[in-house]
Design a protein around this motif. Sequence first.
Motif, PDB file in Angstrom:
ATOM      1  N   THR A  97       4.085   2.567  -5.495  1.00 51.08           N
ATOM      2  CA  THR A  97       3.385   2.464  -6.815  1.00 51.08           C
ATOM      3  C   THR A  97       3.815   1.311  -7.346  1.00 51.08           C
ATOM      4  OG1 THR A  97       5.083   3.637  -7.658  1.00 51.08           O
ATOM      5  CG2 THR A  97       3.619   4.949  -6.713  1.00 51.08           C
ATOM      6  N   LYS A 140       4.727   5.980  -2.804  1.00 48.10           N
ATOM      7  CA  LYS A 140       3.415   6.742  -2.983  1.00 48.10           C
ATOM      8  C   LYS A 140       3.567   8.154  -2.674  1.00 48.10           C
ATOM      9  CE  LYS A 140       0.179   3.199  -3.518  1.00 48.10           C
ATOM     10  NZ  LYS A 140      -1.185   2.610  -3.106  1.00 48.10           N
ATOM     11  N   SER A 141       3.055   9.076  -3.003  1.00 49.14           N
ATOM     12  CA  SER A 141       3.029  10.335  -2.547  1.00 49.14           C
ATOM     13  C   SER A 141       2.786  10.622  -0.947  1.00 49.14           C
ATOM     14  CB  SER A 141       1.972  11.233  -3.097  1.00 49.14           C
ATOM     15  OG  SER A 141       0.751  11.171  -2.736  1.00 49.14           O
ATOM     16  N   ALA A 200       0.801  12.171   1.001  1.00 48.73           N
ATOM     17  CA  ALA A 200      -0.725  12.071   1.269  1.00 48.73           C
ATOM     18  C   ALA A 200      -1.223  10.651   1.101  1.00 48.73           C
ATOM     19  CB  ALA A 200      -1.689  13.040   0.331  1.00 48.73           C
ATOM     20  N   GLU A 201      -0.945   9.683  -0.019  1.00 48.86           N
ATOM     21  CA  GLU A 201      -1.280   8.509  -0.243  1.00 48.86           C
ATOM     22  C   GLU A 201      -0.579   7.613   0.836  1.00 48.86           C
ATOM     23  OE1 GLU A 201      -1.825   7.512  -4.932  1.00 48.86           O
ATOM     24  OE2 GLU A 201       0.229   8.428  -4.316  1.00 48.86           O
ATOM     25  N   PHE A 202       0.762   8.050   1.178  1.00 49.74           N
ATOM     26  CA  PHE A 202       1.383   7.082   2.330  1.00 49.74           C
ATOM     27  C   PHE A 202       0.552   7.174   3.530  1.00 49.74           C
ATOM     28  CE2 PHE A 202       4.573   6.250   5.409  1.00 49.74           C
ATOM     29  CZ  PHE A 202       5.326   5.403   4.812  1.00 49.74           C
ATOM     30  N   LYS A 203       0.264   8.502   3.717  1.00 48.26           N
ATOM     31  CA  LYS A 203      -0.369   8.776   5.103  1.00 48.26           C
ATOM     32  C   LYS A 203      -1.859   8.226   5.260  1.00 48.26           C
ATOM     33  CE  LYS A 203      -1.660  12.434   8.260  1.00 48.26           C
ATOM     34  NZ  LYS A 203      -1.819  14.014   8.760  1.00 48.26           N
ATOM     35  N   ALA A 204      -2.527   8.160   4.043  1.00 47.98           N
ATOM     36  CA  ALA A 204      -3.694   7.471   4.024  1.00 47.98           C
ATOM     37  C   ALA A 204      -3.548   6.015   4.414  1.00 47.98           C
ATOM     38  CB  ALA A 204      -4.516   7.693   2.630  1.00 47.98           C
ATOM     39  N   ALA A 205      -2.402   5.512   3.529  1.00 49.04           N
ATOM     40  CA  ALA A 205      -2.305   3.866   4.040  1.00 49.04           C
ATOM     41  C   ALA A 205      -1.747   3.690   5.253  1.00 49.04           C
ATOM     42  CB  ALA A 205      -1.124   3.432   2.963  1.00 49.04           C
ATOM     43  N   PRO A 243       0.836  -1.234   0.135  1.00 49.75           N
ATOM     44  CA  PRO A 243      -0.154  -0.123   0.011  1.00 49.75           C
ATOM     45  C   PRO A 243       0.720   1.265   0.031  1.00 49.75           C
ATOM     46  CG  PRO A 243      -0.864  -1.602   1.833  1.00 49.75           C
ATOM     47  CD  PRO A 243       0.404  -2.124   1.125  1.00 49.75           C
TER      48      PRO A 243
END
Length: 98
Positions: free
Chosen positions: A43, A51-52, A54-59, A40
């Motif tokens: 990429t 990942k970016s 923001a995507e890292f934090k979401a995961a 997760p």
Amino acid sequence: MSNFKILTTGAMALAIMAGSALAGGSTGTSALDDPAKMSPFFTDAGMKTMKSEAEFKAAWMAMKEEDRAGMMKECGDEAIAKSHDNFCKMTKQLGGAN
């Protein structure tokens, strides 16, 4: 007779080491090497491009708290952190945020 004793001692030592590994001893692998847990955050399937932020934090936030704590603990290990440098830097940047 001494060769038999050496073989027996060697076999016993091997059995003890294998038994402790099966009982949950350190196997030298890290959760940070587990593609199922780490995919997760990346990429690509080879887990080379993160990942970016923001995507890292979401995961990261989607994970269970105990999983995040375990990964933070592993990032505290110098050898593991070195081989997962970017990932560990990002987790520290997030502060293990809950």
